[in-house]
Design a protein around this motif. Structure first.
Motif, PDB file in Angstrom:
ATOM      1  N   PRO A 122       4.085  -2.235  -0.935  1.00 53.57           N
ATOM      2  CA  PRO A 122       2.922  -1.646  -1.630  1.00 53.57           C
ATOM      3  C   PRO A 122       1.672  -1.707  -0.766  1.00 53.57           C
ATOM      4  CG  PRO A 122       4.164  -3.058  -3.120  1.00 53.57           C
ATOM      5  CD  PRO A 122       4.768  -3.250  -1.756  1.00 53.57           C
ATOM      6  N   PHE A 123       0.768  -0.740  -0.979  1.00 52.90           N
ATOM      7  CA  PHE A 123      -0.322  -0.557  -0.018  1.00 52.90           C
ATOM      8  C   PHE A 123      -1.285  -1.737   0.027  1.00 52.90           C
ATOM      9  CE2 PHE A 123      -4.104   1.651   1.770  1.00 52.90           C
ATOM     10  CZ  PHE A 123      -3.507   2.016   2.972  1.00 52.90           C
ATOM     11  N   MET A 124      -1.619  -2.334  -1.100  1.00 46.59           N
ATOM     12  CA  MET A 124      -2.563  -3.452  -1.080  1.00 46.59           C
ATOM     13  C   MET A 124      -1.987  -4.675  -0.349  1.00 46.59           C
ATOM     14  SD  MET A 124      -5.469  -2.546  -2.167  1.00 46.59           S
ATOM     15  CE  MET A 124      -6.284  -4.116  -2.414  1.00 46.59           C
ATOM     16  N   PRO A 125      -0.753  -5.107  -0.655  1.00 49.24           N
ATOM     17  CA  PRO A 125      -0.158  -6.180   0.155  1.00 49.24           C
ATOM     18  C   PRO A 125      -0.011  -5.797   1.629  1.00 49.24           C
ATOM     19  CG  PRO A 125       1.027  -5.972  -1.906  1.00 49.24           C
ATOM     20  CD  PRO A 125       0.084  -4.805  -1.831  1.00 49.24           C
ATOM     21  N   ALA A 126       0.241  -4.511   1.888  1.00 48.09           N
ATOM     22  CA  ALA A 126       0.344  -4.053   3.275  1.00 48.09           C
ATOM     23  C   ALA A 126      -0.994  -4.195   3.990  1.00 48.09           C
ATOM     24  CB  ALA A 126       0.818  -2.602   3.321  1.00 48.09           C
ATOM     25  N   PHE A 129      -1.470  -7.926   4.869  1.00 48.52           N
ATOM     26  CA  PHE A 129      -0.767  -8.318   6.094  1.00 48.52           C
ATOM     27  C   PHE A 129      -1.424  -7.687   7.308  1.00 48.52           C
ATOM     28  CE2 PHE A 129       2.501  -7.425   9.335  1.00 48.52           C
ATOM     29  CZ  PHE A 129       2.821  -8.733   9.671  1.00 48.52           C
ATOM     30  N   GLY A 130      -1.861  -6.441   7.183  1.00 47.87           N
ATOM     31  CA  GLY A 130      -2.489  -5.752   8.303  1.00 47.87           C
ATOM     32  C   GLY A 130      -3.718  -6.465   8.818  1.00 47.87           C
ATOM     33  N   VAL A 131      -4.546  -6.977   7.911  1.00 46.57           N
ATOM     34  CA  VAL A 131      -5.757  -7.664   8.361  1.00 46.57           C
ATOM     35  C   VAL A 131      -5.432  -9.066   8.868  1.00 46.57           C
ATOM     36  CG1 VAL A 131      -6.421  -8.684   6.125  1.00 46.57           C
ATOM     37  CG2 VAL A 131      -8.176  -8.095   7.795  1.00 46.57           C
ATOM     38  N   ILE A 132      -4.490  -9.760   8.228  1.00 41.24           N
ATOM     39  CA  ILE A 132      -4.146 -11.121   8.663  1.00 41.24           C
ATOM     40  C   ILE A 132      -3.597 -11.120  10.081  1.00 41.24           C
ATOM     41  CG2 ILE A 132      -2.484 -12.993   8.305  1.00 41.24           C
ATOM     42  CD1 ILE A 132      -2.872 -12.686   5.320  1.00 41.24           C
ATOM     43  N   ILE A 133      -2.703 -10.187  10.374  1.00 42.31           N
ATOM     44  CA  ILE A 133      -2.041 -10.197  11.682  1.00 42.31           C
ATOM     45  C   ILE A 133      -2.921  -9.555  12.759  1.00 42.31           C
ATOM     46  CG2 ILE A 133      -0.850  -7.967  11.616  1.00 42.31           C
ATOM     47  CD1 ILE A 133       0.518 -11.412  12.800  1.00 42.31           C
ATOM     48  N   SER A 134      -4.058  -9.009  12.380  1.00 43.57           N
ATOM     49  CA  SER A 134      -4.970  -8.436  13.373  1.00 43.57           C
ATOM     50  C   SER A 134      -5.880  -9.483  14.007  1.00 43.57           C
ATOM     51  CB  SER A 134      -5.835  -7.337  12.729  1.00 43.57           C
ATOM     52  OG  SER A 134      -5.038  -6.246  12.317  1.00 43.57           O
ATOM     53  N   ALA A 135      -5.870 -10.704  13.476  1.00 39.45           N
ATOM     54  CA  ALA A 135      -6.676 -11.787  14.064  1.00 39.45           C
ATOM     55  C   ALA A 135      -6.099 -12.175  15.424  1.00 39.45           C
ATOM     56  CB  ALA A 135      -6.679 -13.005  13.132  1.00 39.45           C
ATOM     57  N   THR A 136      -6.925 -12.160  16.448  1.00 40.30           N
ATOM     58  CA  THR A 136      -6.440 -12.441  17.805  1.00 40.30           C
ATOM     59  C   THR A 136      -6.733 -13.877  18.207  1.00 40.30           C
ATOM     60  OG1 THR A 136      -8.500 -11.732  18.863  1.00 40.30           O
ATOM     61  CG2 THR A 136      -6.813 -10.045  18.481  1.00 40.30           C
ATOM     62  N   ASP A 137      -5.965 -14.359  19.169  1.00 36.23           N
ATOM     63  CA  ASP A 137      -6.111 -15.722  19.667  1.00 36.23           C
ATOM     64  C   ASP A 137      -5.878 -15.682  21.176  1.00 36.23           C
ATOM     65  OD1 ASP A 137      -6.105 -18.364  20.257  1.00 36.23           O
ATOM     66  OD2 ASP A 137      -4.725 -18.962  18.676  1.00 36.23           O
ATOM     67  N   ILE A 176     -10.871 -11.686   0.239  1.00 32.63           N
ATOM     68  CA  ILE A 176     -11.234 -10.673  -0.755  1.00 32.63           C
ATOM     69  C   ILE A 176      -9.992  -9.936  -1.247  1.00 32.63           C
ATOM     70  CG2 ILE A 176     -12.498  -8.520  -1.121  1.00 32.63           C
ATOM     71  CD1 ILE A 176     -14.582  -9.565   0.889  1.00 32.63           C
ATOM     72  N   LEU A 177      -9.121  -9.535  -0.329  1.00 31.37           N
ATOM     73  CA  LEU A 177      -7.888  -8.829  -0.711  1.00 31.37           C
ATOM     74  C   LEU A 177      -6.964  -9.720  -1.533  1.00 31.37           C
ATOM     75  CD1 LEU A 177      -7.045  -6.842   2.563  1.00 31.37           C
ATOM     76  CD2 LEU A 177      -7.880  -5.915   0.404  1.00 31.37           C
ATOM     77  N   SER A 178      -6.899 -11.006  -1.176  1.00 35.82           N
ATOM     78  CA  SER A 178      -6.046 -11.935  -1.933  1.00 35.82           C
ATOM     79  C   SER A 178      -6.505 -12.055  -3.375  1.00 35.82           C
ATOM     80  CB  SER A 178      -6.049 -13.317  -1.264  1.00 35.82           C
ATOM     81  OG  SER A 178      -5.459 -13.259   0.014  1.00 35.82           O
ATOM     82  N   ILE A 179      -7.827 -12.097  -3.585  1.00 34.48           N
ATOM     83  CA  ILE A 179      -8.361 -12.170  -4.951  1.00 34.48           C
ATOM     84  C   ILE A 179      -7.965 -10.929  -5.746  1.00 34.48           C
ATOM     85  CG2 ILE A 179     -10.487 -12.160  -6.308  1.00 34.48           C
ATOM     86  CD1 ILE A 179     -11.753 -13.880  -4.092  1.00 34.48           C
ATOM     87  N   VAL A 180      -8.081  -9.766  -5.106  1.00 34.10           N
ATOM     88  CA  VAL A 180      -7.739  -8.508  -5.782  1.00 34.10           C
ATOM     89  C   VAL A 180      -6.255  -8.468  -6.126  1.00 34.10           C
ATOM     90  CG1 VAL A 180      -7.592  -6.004  -5.507  1.00 34.10           C
ATOM     91  CG2 VAL A 180      -9.620  -7.229  -4.710  1.00 34.10           C
ATOM     92  N   ILE A 181      -5.395  -8.883  -5.187  1.00 35.71           N
ATOM     93  CA  ILE A 181      -3.945  -8.771  -5.375  1.00 35.71           C
ATOM     94  C   ILE A 181      -3.414  -9.796  -6.371  1.00 35.71           C
ATOM     95  CG2 ILE A 181      -1.708  -9.013  -4.224  1.00 35.71           C
ATOM     96  CD1 ILE A 181      -3.079  -7.935  -1.675  1.00 35.71           C
TER      97      ILE A 181
END
Length: 411
Positions: A122-126, A129-137, A176-181
């Motif tokens: 589903p788009f909101m969970p997607a 994940f999209g924002v979480i995995i975009s964090a660079t190290d 913010i997305l976690s609160i919405v989902i």
């Protein structure tokens, strides 16, 4: 085994760890194939594989998300930021901020669209994940920059600054997305945007006030001894993070602002300043070593056999590269350093410095246990992290070597 009986085992484990760190330091600087951090990650993978065997008596070492965010992240962010001179950082502030915010949003939508259409997420969970995995190290990459004449100071500032800013931005958007989902509230673009702005502005304000307060306290004491400065900066790093989080702001951005506000000022007392730097470098090294070893040792525990397949791994690697490439390519016309467009080397360095790390794993682990897509997200994240931490440094090293060779032939 009681607590007292386990102490000798912990001491032996720590001694073996220090011996292993010395061996890794020696061989990594002798062979120059991988950085220290990558070797430590591989050692953690070996430990995790052995401990997962049925007859193994080794304890399972798994990342605990709150330990990552509250113990390791403030120390590592402050350590990276306190050596940044604010005057010089202003030259890369705009491109670093754009790449760390707008670039993250573009990457988030690219990844979300792909796993929504290809995997049926589903788009909101997607999006989550999209924002979480975009964090660079870029820790594994930045080790290659030290004492490397092919990399300019602005390139280092851009890569390190962008990584710290995007980590703070990612944590805020993910919250913010976690609160919405997970709370069932309806998504509202206006309120979510205002919440994002308030989180960022509040974090920067908290960090700036605490940073200047720590500098004022140091001036008031009329003392520059390295013990005092180390204690104050450690308190500043963790205090700014915890206070911002308690106020529902971004702790990472608060630490970043606190370190910049505290200021990089080498004093005339070179002995104390050098001792302060060396203590922080050692703390940074040990924290990185522990974090990446735990990351490697957690892989076999966190991976789910039900979601592990060649297709998922391949898709993860393709998205790892394509999402960041597309985001940087779209922003290329507005990414400038000293009013000059990014060179080809700047672009590719920024691209391949986008290795993923433990922050992404920690954020996924903090999702509810009954979240049905959590195993899939962990599998994809681990695939991206391992590939980027092992392969990206090799690519970056070759790019820098070719750049140095080209420069020498021209001269």
């Amino acid at each position: 085994m009681t607590g007292y009986e386990s102490i000798p085992s912990l001491v032996i484990f720590a001694v073996l760890g220090w011996v292993a760190l010395n061996a890794i330091f020696f061989f990594s600087h002798r062979w120059r194939l991988f950085s220290d951090i990558t070797w430590i990650l591989l050692l953690g993978l070996i430990y995790g594989a052995v401990s997962a065997m049925p007859d193994s008596n080794l304890p399972d070492l798994v990342l605990e998300p709150h330990v990552v965010l509250y113990l390791f992240v403030p120390l590592l962010v402050f350590s990276s930021t306190q050596c940044i001179c604010l005057f010089h950082f202003r030259q890369v502030l705009i491109p670093a901020s754009l790449a760390g915010s707008l670039g993250i949003l573009i990457s988030m939508f690219v990844i979300a669209a792909a796993i929504h259409w290809l995997l049926g997420v589903p788009f909101m969970p997607a999006l989550l994940f999209g924002v979480i995995i975009s964090a660079t190290d870029p820790l594994a990459i930045s080790a290659l920059f030290k004492d490397n004449q092919s990399v300019t100071e602005n390139q280092k500032l851009l890569i390190e600054g962008e990584s710290i800013l995007n980590d703070g931005f990612v944590v805020t958007v993910a919250s913010i997305l976690s609160i919405v989902i997970f709370s069932g509230t309806e998504f509202d673009l206006t309120s979510s945007s205002l919440s994002l702005v308030s989180h960022v502005a509040g974090a920067l304000a908290v960090g700036a006030v605490l940073g200047r307060g720590a500098r004022w306290l140091l001036t008031l004491l009329h003392e520059r001894h390295y013990t005092l400065t180390t204690n104050i900066t450690l308190a500043l790093a963790y205090g700014s993070f915890v206070l911002a989080e308690e106020m529902y702001f971004s702790g990472i951005l608060a630490v970043f602002a606190a370190a910049l506000a505290y200021g990089y000022k080498p004093y005339q007392d070179d002995a104390n300043h050098l001792a302060h730097q060396e203590i922080w470098e050692y703390l940074d090294y040990v924290a990185n070593a522990m974090l990446f070893f735990l990351l490697g040792s957690s892989v076999f525990t966190l991976l789910s056999p039900d979601t592990l397949s060649a297709v998922i791994i391949l898709l993860s690697i393709v998205l790892l590269f394509s999402a960041r490439f597309i985001s940087l390519w779209l922003m290329l016309p507005v990414l400038r350093i000293d009013s000059k467009k990014l060179s080809r080397l700047d672009f590719w360095l920024l691209n391949f410095s986008g290795a993923r790390g433990a922050v992404s794993i920690a954020l996924i682990l903090m999702l509810p246990a009954d979240f049905s897509y959590k195993p899939l997200f962990l599998t994809m994240a681990i695939s991206m992290i391992l590939f980027s931490l092992i392969v990206y440094p090799v690519i970056t090293k070759r790019m820098l070597a070719q750049s140095s060779t080209t420069r020498e032939s021209v001269s």
